[in-house]
Motif scaffolding. Structure first.
Motif, short mmCIF file in Angstrom:
data_model
loop_
_atom_site.label_atom_id
_atom_site.label_comp_id
_atom_site.label_asym_id
_atom_site.label_seq_id
_atom_site.Cartn_x
_atom_site.Cartn_y
_atom_site.Cartn_z
N TYR A 120 101.61 -4.76 -123.88
CA TYR A 120 101.39 -5.67 -122.77
C TYR A 120 100.19 -5.19 -121.96
O TYR A 120 99.81 -4.03 -122.00
CB TYR A 120 102.63 -5.76 -121.88
N SER A 121 99.61 -6.12 -121.22
CA SER A 121 98.47 -5.75 -120.39
C SER A 121 98.96 -5.47 -118.97
O SER A 121 99.98 -6.01 -118.53
CB SER A 121 97.43 -6.86 -120.37
N PRO A 123 99.31 -5.77 -115.06
CA PRO A 123 99.19 -6.94 -114.19
C PRO A 123 97.95 -6.84 -113.30
O PRO A 123 97.55 -5.76 -112.89
CB PRO A 123 100.47 -6.91 -113.37
N TYR A 125 96.36 -7.65 -109.77
CA TYR A 125 96.75 -7.93 -108.40
C TYR A 125 95.53 -8.36 -107.60
O TYR A 125 94.44 -7.81 -107.76
CB TYR A 125 97.37 -6.68 -107.74
#
Length: 169
Positions: A120-121, A123, A125
């Motif tokens: 997964y990458s 997140p 913000y």
């Protein structure tokens, strides 16, 4: 406050003048030391506990003047320590021997497990936007009361009386 200071001074003065009663009986301690003749002895014990890896032997005997003994202890490195001793008027003499050879087990080589990188990458913000504070400074006005006015006090001059005359003796 003056009362407490006065009470403390009085207590110290009273304590320094205190004497014990002179009629009290006086006791003298009579102590007589009891000495016993030296007694011969002999003992021996042996512990072998496989669960806790304790393995030792101790024996000792004494006549009136000389104490002799020995003990054996299993050491953690696999050897056995044997101590033979003799204690008499000239001192304590010990003979230490070791049986066996020290064995240090080889430490297992540890290899860290390898894991693939996460799929997964991270997140994303947004930077937070903070609005400027809405602060209004207070307005101060002059006080609504009238400052008091003071007049200087008027004192009368003291009237002195003549000192009384005392008769002389």
């Amino acid at each position: 406050m003056k009362f407490f200071v006065l009470a403390a001074v009085f207590a110290v003065a009273a304590a320094s003048s205190y004497k014990a009663a002179e009629y009290a009986p006086k006791y003298e301690a009579k102590y007589e030391e009891v000495t016993y003749a030296p007694q011969p002895y002999s003992f021996e014990y042996d512990v072998q506990d496989k669960e806790s890896y304790n393995d030792f032997v101790h024996s000792e005997k004494s006549d009136y003047n000389v104490v002799t003994g020995s003990y054996r202890v299993a050491l953690p490195d696999g050897r056995t320590q044997i101590v033979s001793y003799k204690a008499d008027a000239s001192g304590y003499n010990a003979d230490v021997k070791y049986e066996g050879e020290a064995q240090y087990p080889e430490e297992p080589k540890y290899k860290a497990a390898s894991y693939p990188a996460p799929a997964y990458s991270a997140p994303a913000y947004k930077a937070p936007a903070y609005p400027a504070p809405a602060y209004k400074a207070p307005v101060y006005t002059a006080p609504a009361y009238k400052a008091p006015t003071y007049s200087a006090p008027a004192y009368k001059a003291p009237a002195y009386k003549p000192a009384p005359a005392y008769p002389k003796y």
